[in-house]
Design a protein around this motif. Structure first.
Motif, PDB file in Angstrom:
ATOM      1  N   SER A  40      41.963  31.994  42.903  1.00 22.26           N
ATOM      2  CA  SER A  40      43.055  31.557  43.319  1.00 22.26           C
ATOM      3  C   SER A  40      44.113  32.372  42.987  1.00 22.26           C
ATOM      4  N   PRO A  41      45.330  32.102  43.755  1.00 20.20           N
ATOM      5  CA  PRO A  41      46.772  33.208  43.488  1.00 20.20           C
ATOM      6  C   PRO A  41      46.856  33.081  42.096  1.00 20.20           C
ATOM      7  N   SER A  69      44.550  34.968  39.943  1.00 21.26           N
ATOM      8  CA  SER A  69      44.960  36.356  40.224  1.00 21.26           C
ATOM      9  C   SER A  69      46.102  36.903  39.345  1.00 21.26           C
ATOM     10  N   ARG A 116      40.820  41.435  45.933  1.00 20.15           N
ATOM     11  CA  ARG A 116      41.803  40.355  45.695  1.00 20.15           C
ATOM     12  C   ARG A 116      42.776  40.522  44.681  1.00 20.15           C
ATOM     13  N   ALA A 150      46.839  40.540  45.471  1.00 14.53           N
ATOM     14  CA  ALA A 150      47.776  39.836  44.876  1.00 14.53           C
ATOM     15  C   ALA A 150      48.836  40.670  43.913  1.00 14.53           C
ATOM     16  N   ALA A 154      53.207  33.773  47.919  1.00 15.68           N
ATOM     17  CA  ALA A 154      52.290  32.831  48.447  1.00 15.68           C
ATOM     18  C   ALA A 154      51.238  33.686  49.214  1.00 15.68           C
ATOM     19  N   ALA A 166      47.412  33.954  48.599  1.00 20.96           N
ATOM     20  CA  ALA A 166      46.428  32.762  49.245  1.00 20.96           C
ATOM     21  C   ALA A 166      45.864  33.241  50.259  1.00 20.96           C
TER      22      ALA A 166
END
Length: 426
Positions: free
Chosen positions: A2-3, A6, A143, A147, A273, A276
């Protein structure tokens, strides 16, 4: 991942101190332009002189930053950013002394340009450190880098909201000179700390071999990204000018800065955001989609007739800006050779500054002729050009879903025990 997880992992990898220092180190750049404008205008009694000095600082920084980025790619960030931080801090102090001494406007403009030429672009240079910082995370690296770039985009936007606010508070509580000296102090302390942080050496020692492969990065694809950033700068400059024209027409010019800051508030929220977004939603497709969002969300500016109506329009427009910029910077980081990332990202930052100067200049002339709506028309036009350019680029490369560099694996950079030891001992 998830953000939120991360972001927590990034802070754990880099350390909370690094995140704080990298943010505080970029504030002086955000403070210096407005601080110079207020200082020189107040001393000379002429906004023209202040505008010339502030513009000289911005343009000199746009020219000098890519050169410094290229040198940092070659020799490492530590000596370059340290020298820049100290030199720019001294440069801002000299500018204040020159103003206090009552020197002629051309000399003040030259002093401002010298300070801008030396000032480090901490934001782009911080971006180049995240891939080496995350080099041991394996399959999670892509990922985490996504982020990290989302955070950096939000941090840049936050700095350009907080920086001018600090200048305003400093100018009221102290003086315009005191506000600019505060920027100089922040630069000397936190710019130097950013330079000396162990991640600076990590970024240089844990890169892939730079002795092989092409070191060229100015390709048609990269120029398209530079154009994208230039157009974002035009949007910034034109929107600020239109906001100022409308606030002045309503007899409340002091509210212009606060209203324009809402652009950054929306941008910060959207930037955070962005982490995500799914990985399959590639950067080239994101640029196209968010360019379309820029056009759609900027169009209401042509209809506003009061500051009350402008507030939601500016706030909503900000929601498209950070995702667009984040996508452009992330695409550039993947596109260029690893040995040229610093130079490439500082070129993009410089393009933004030049675009800001173009946007504010053109919109200012139009505002003198017809008020805020022609100025906002520059914003909408820049967004339309951004969408057209993104569409043309997507068509030329076979569609928006195509990766910019298919041969680049999303794997950590090659490392050696010696490089790891050198970095960990720093």
């Amino acid at each position: 991942m998830s953000p939120l997880s991360s972001y927590r992992r990034l802070i754990a990898l880099a350390g909370p101190a690094y995140v704080a220092v990298a943010f505080l180190g970029r504030l002086p750049l955000a403070m210096s332009q407005l601080g110079t404008l207020l200082l020189v205008s107040d001393a000379t009694g002429r906004y023209t002189a202040g505008g010339l000095a502030a513009g000289a600082l911005a343009v000199a920084n746009a020219i000098g930053a890519p050169v410094a980025g290229a040198i940092a790619d070659r020799f490492g960030q530590r000596p370059v950013v340290l020298a820049q931080s100290l030199a720019a801090g001294v440069g801002l102090t000299v500018l204040v002394a020159a103003v206090d001494a009552g020197l002629a406007t051309p000399l003040l403009v030259a002093a401002a340009a010298a300070a801008g030429l030396a000032m480090p672009q901490v934001g782009p240079l911080a971006r180049t450190r995240w891939r080496p910082i995350t080099h041991r995370t394996g399959a999670h690296q892509r990922r985490l880098v996504d982020a990290a770039f989302s955070y950096e985009g939000a941090a840049d936007e936050a700095s350009f909201v907080l920086g001018p606010a600090l200048v305003g508070v400093g100018a009221v509580a102290l003086s315009p000179s005191g506000a600019l000296l505060a920027a100089a102090a922040l630069l000397i302390v936190f710019g130097s700390w950013f330079a000396l942080h162990p991640t600076a050496r990590l970024a240089h020692t844990l890169r892939p071999d730079t002795t092989s492969g092409s070191r060229r990065f100015v390709t048609s694809a990269f120029l398209a990204l530079a154009l994208a950033q230039l157009l974002i700068g035009v949007i910034f400059g034109a929107t600020q000018t239109g906001t100022t024209a409308l606030a002045t027409a309503e007899g409340r010019p002091g509210l212009a800065g606060l209203v324009h800051a809402l652009l950054g508030v929306g941008s910060v929220l959207a930037g955070l955001a962005t982490a995500a977004l799914p990985e399959r939603f590639g950067y080239q497709r994101r640029i196209l989609v968010f360019a379309g969002a820029l056009l759609v969300l900027s169009a209401p500016l042509l209809l506003v007739g009061s500051l009350a109506a402008l507030v939601p329009a500016v706030l909503v427009l900000g929601l498209a800006i950070a995702p667009y910029m984040i996508s452009v910077f992330a695409a550039a980081e993947q596109l260029v050779p690893p040995s040229r990332v610093g130079a490439a990202l500082t070129v993009l930052a410089g393009a933004t500054g030049i675009g800001y100067a173009v946007g504010s200049g053109v919109a200012g002339r139009l505002a003198d002729l017809g008020g805020h709506r022609p100025a906002f028309a520059v914003t909408v036009t820049a967004a339309a050009v951004a969408l057209l350019a993104a569409a043309v680029r997507a068509r030329a490369t076979g569609g928006p879903g195509r990766r910019l560099r298919p041969s680049e694996p999303d794997q950590p950079a090659a490392t050696t025990p010696g490089a790891m030891a050198a970095a960990s001992q720093d």
